[in-house]
Scaffold this active site. Structure first.
Site, short mmCIF file in Angstrom:
data_model
loop_
_atom_site.label_atom_id
_atom_site.label_comp_id
_atom_site.label_asym_id
_atom_site.label_seq_id
_atom_site.Cartn_x
_atom_site.Cartn_y
_atom_site.Cartn_z
N ASP A 228 7.48 -5.60 4.05
CA ASP A 228 6.31 -5.45 4.91
C ASP A 228 4.97 -5.94 4.38
O ASP A 228 4.54 -5.80 3.09
CB ASP A 228 6.18 -3.72 4.91
CG ASP A 228 5.00 -3.44 5.85
OD1 ASP A 228 5.04 -3.45 7.19
OD2 ASP A 228 3.91 -2.95 5.42
N HIS B 26 0.72 -1.09 0.18
CA HIS B 26 -0.11 0.00 -0.06
C HIS B 26 0.79 1.24 -0.09
O HIS B 26 2.08 1.23 0.33
CB HIS B 26 -1.03 0.04 1.21
CG HIS B 26 -0.23 -0.43 2.54
ND1 HIS B 26 -0.10 -1.53 2.89
CD2 HIS B 26 0.59 0.52 3.30
CE1 HIS B 26 0.66 -1.55 4.13
NE2 HIS B 26 1.04 -0.43 4.28
N GLN C 115 -4.13 4.45 4.02
CA GLN C 115 -3.27 3.39 3.09
C GLN C 115 -3.81 2.48 2.21
O GLN C 115 -4.30 1.32 2.44
CB GLN C 115 -2.60 2.57 4.21
CG GLN C 115 -1.43 3.16 5.15
CD GLN C 115 -1.42 2.22 6.50
OE1 GLN C 115 -2.13 1.87 7.22
NE2 GLN C 115 0.00 1.89 6.68
N TYR D 83 -0.52 -9.88 1.58
CA TYR D 83 -1.89 -9.14 1.05
C TYR D 83 -2.22 -8.65 -0.33
O TYR D 83 -2.66 -7.79 -0.62
CB TYR D 83 -2.35 -8.07 2.15
CG TYR D 83 -2.04 -8.47 3.56
CD1 TYR D 83 -2.79 -9.70 4.08
CD2 TYR D 83 -1.17 -7.96 4.69
CE1 TYR D 83 -2.41 -10.09 5.37
CE2 TYR D 83 -1.07 -8.29 5.54
CZ TYR D 83 -1.51 -9.22 6.13
OH TYR D 83 -1.29 -9.68 7.54
N ASP E 30 -4.50 0.10 -0.60
CA ASP E 30 -3.83 -0.98 -1.23
C ASP E 30 -3.42 -0.87 -2.79
O ASP E 30 -4.20 -0.24 -3.37
CB ASP E 30 -4.50 -2.49 -1.20
CG ASP E 30 -4.15 -3.14 0.17
OD1 ASP E 30 -4.14 -2.29 1.08
OD2 ASP E 30 -4.33 -4.14 0.11
N GLU F 175 7.79 -10.39 6.12
CA GLU F 175 6.72 -9.92 7.33
C GLU F 175 5.38 -10.75 6.90
O GLU F 175 4.58 -10.18 5.97
CB GLU F 175 6.56 -8.51 7.63
CG GLU F 175 5.81 -8.53 8.84
CD GLU F 175 4.84 -7.48 9.09
OE1 GLU F 175 4.43 -7.28 10.26
OE2 GLU F 175 4.22 -6.68 8.01
C1 GLC Z 1 3.28 -4.03 9.23
C2 GLC Z 1 4.13 -2.97 10.17
C3 GLC Z 1 3.00 -2.37 10.84
C4 GLC Z 1 2.20 -1.49 9.92
C5 GLC Z 1 1.45 -2.40 8.92
C6 GLC Z 1 0.96 -1.62 7.66
O1 GLC Z 1 2.51 -5.05 9.72
O2 GLC Z 1 4.91 -3.91 11.19
O3 GLC Z 1 3.65 -1.46 11.73
O4 GLC Z 1 1.26 -0.67 10.31
O5 GLC Z 1 2.33 -3.46 8.37
O6 GLC Z 1 2.07 -1.10 6.86
#
Ligand code: GLC
Length: 530
Positions: free
Chosen positions: A200, A103, A168, A204, A170, A242
């Site tokens: 990050d 995003h 934010q 998704y 996407d 992540e």
């Molecule tokens: C990840 C980050 C978090 C953020 C989210 C959206 O989970 O660790 O801090 O808010 O992505 O970007």
């Protein structure tokens, strides 16, 4: 081994804004961080993970990016980053940074253009729909703030899709232009010398009706493409994933060793806290049994805390309630499906428990990450909004404003008994018995033995259920790790095949085991077999 350096590395996660201010404007910056690299080297760190430093309206602390190819003014400029990278490399420290693919900020020019007109060439950069009824099987992540993953754009009468805050939107990864833009972003930073990315929120990227819109095959295809692009043009740089998912769902992100180099192991984290409270390792044992093996050139990344709430997404609802009862006794400690507290506060500022948690972190398979400040037992400030309570300025010394800034700090510090007058780097560096030195000893011990990052692991069953005991083995080196999870002293008899001469690596003391051993409350031993 050089190409798989990340398997032996210890990582350190930094919020640049909260680390060190060099120009007195109250915000930490890249020059400030550069001044502190020797501290990071002294701690023993191999690789820094920089949280987002991009221009951003900061509605999600920089994870809402308004310009992917620049540094926010408050942090400095691109030359400052180059200089930081250069100095870090001269100290043998690598630097990876956040790459937010999923995003942008709603203030990114792409989104401004996209929302300005249905016929904008940028319309298709984002996910638009006439109804908010699509993708109904998708969960909401920021439960405390977001009622839906769709937000209506009044002007064009359509809804846009967002997995996080409404600010934010996407990106639409079905659009080949978006795919290409993000490769260009990666190459922009790699050209500057960045050693890789913490990617990050990768589960998704794509949306498909009838699915939960997470971990889709299309997502893996794109990410493999990113890896190939990096291997071809920037060999040796890494990708850290992540994906807050169960181990079997994270496994595909390693591919055949051709997708991510590293992936966070989210589910083990809350189970370390469970083990400490229940004085039993069972939950840890169970999740590690459930964890599939990963390709030889890949590595798990493990952590005790980070900049977000301590997430309880990867536990059962009953376990979540139990964790909240145990670790979030006050309502404002809860956030979304988690707990917004720091390591030290969670563990009652108890030195033995903090060291034990770190002993577990440093001896499990995977590479550990330390969240800045946890090495000195920094606390949190629950008066601050959302996750800001665990993102307060680094406490360097006991001078006004903690030696963090000569100006007016951008936020409040931790207060009361955990304030910088009591807890700070300078006093801990001067005291050989401090938490800082204990953690630094663990970091440096780990680095001297490949077995920690590369060895096999086998749990040892004994007559004492409150001990977490395991063997790590690699190329002829054998470690026997013993953690006493109990608040009382514990004795355990060890099986005959473990009776031998050892050297305890943290204390350098020789020890002969010929039947049983006794450990003080919450004590730990890292025994290397001679
Ligand atoms: C990840 C980050 C978090 C953020 C989210 C959206 O989970 O660790 O801090 O808010 O992505 O970007």
């Amino acid at each position: 081994m050089e190409t798989t350096w990340y398997k032996d590395a210890v990582f350190y996660q930094i919020s640049v804004r909260a680390f060190k201010d060099s120009n007195g404007d109250g915000y930490g910056d890249l020059r400030g961080l550069e001044q502190k690299l020797e501290y990071i080297r002294d701690l023993g760190i191999d690789c820094i993970w920089l949280m987002p430093i991009y221009p951003s309206p900061l509605r999600d602390d920089g994870y809402d990016i308004a310009d992917y190819c620049n540094v926010a003014e408050m942090y400095g400029n691109l030359d400052d980053l180059k200089s930081l990278i250069q100095t870090a490399h001269s100290l043998d420290i690598r630097i990876i940074m956040d790459l937010v693919l999923n995003h942008t900020s709603d203030e990114h020019p792409w989104f401004k253009a996209s929302r300005s007109d249905k016929n904008s060439p940028y319309r298709d950069y984002y996910v638009w729909s006439d109804t908010d009824q699509k993708y109904k099987d998708t969960r909401i992540i920021f439960l405390d703030t977001e009622p839906s993953n769709w937000t209506l754009d009044e002007k064009t009468g359509q809804y846009y899709w967002h997995r996080f805050y409404a600010s934010q939107p996407d990106l639409n990864f079905d659009n080949p232009k978006v795919q290409e833009e993000m490769l260009n972003v990666a190459s922009f930073w790699l050209d500057l010398g960045i050693d890789g990315f913490r990617a990050d929120a990768v589960p998704y990227l794509f949306e498909r009706e009838g699915t939960n819109c997470e971990n889709l095959p299309e997502t893996h295809i794109y990410l493999k493409g990113l890896r190939t692009f990096m291997d071809t043009n920037y060999p040796g740089r890494i990708l850290l994933c992540e994906a807050n998912q169960w181990p079997e769902d994270v496994r595909p992100y390693f591919g055949d060793g051709d997708e991510f180099h590293m992936g966070f192991h989210f589910p083990i984290m809350p189970r370390i806290y469970m083990a400490l409270k229940k004085e039993r390792p069972d939950d840890m044992i169970e999740i590690l049994r459930r964890t599939p093996t990963i390709p030889e050139n890949c590595q798990w990344c493990i952590f005790l805390r980070n900049h977000d709430e301590l997430t309880l997404e990867m536990v059962t609802p009953e376990e979540r309630d139990w964790m909240w009862q145990q670790y979030a006794p006050e309502p404002n400690m809860k956030l979304n499906l988690g707990i917004r507290r720091r390591l030290s506060s969670l563990l009652d500022d108890d030195r033995c428990k903090i060291e034990l948690a770190n002993s577990i972190l440093f001896t499990l398979p995977g590479s550990p990450i330390i969240y800045y400040g946890d090495e000195i037992g920094m606390g949190d400030n629950l008066d601050l909004f959302d996750r800001n309570g665990v993102r307060t300025p680094m406490q360097w010394d006991n001078s006004p404003n903690a030696g963090f800034t000569s100006g007016k700090p951008f936020t409040e510090f931790v207060k009361d008994g955990r304030s910088y007058e009591h807890i700070n780097v300078a006093s801990q560096m001067a005291d050989q018995d401090s938490l800082f030195h204990a953690i630094s000893r663990m970091v440096n011990t780990r680095k001297a033995h490949h077995v920690f990052g590369r060895g096999s692991m086998e749990w040892i069953e004994t007559n004492n259920p409150s001990m977490a005991i395991y063997i790590r083995k690699y190329q002829g080196e054998t470690l026997l790790i013993v953690n006493n999870l109990s608040s009382s002293a514990q004795t355990v008899s060890l099986p005959a095949e473990l009776h031998a001469d050892y050297i305890e690596l943290l204390s350098n003391i020789r020890q002969q085991i010929n039947s049983s051993i006794t450990l003080e409350p919450y004590d730990h031993l890292w025994l290397k077999r001679e």
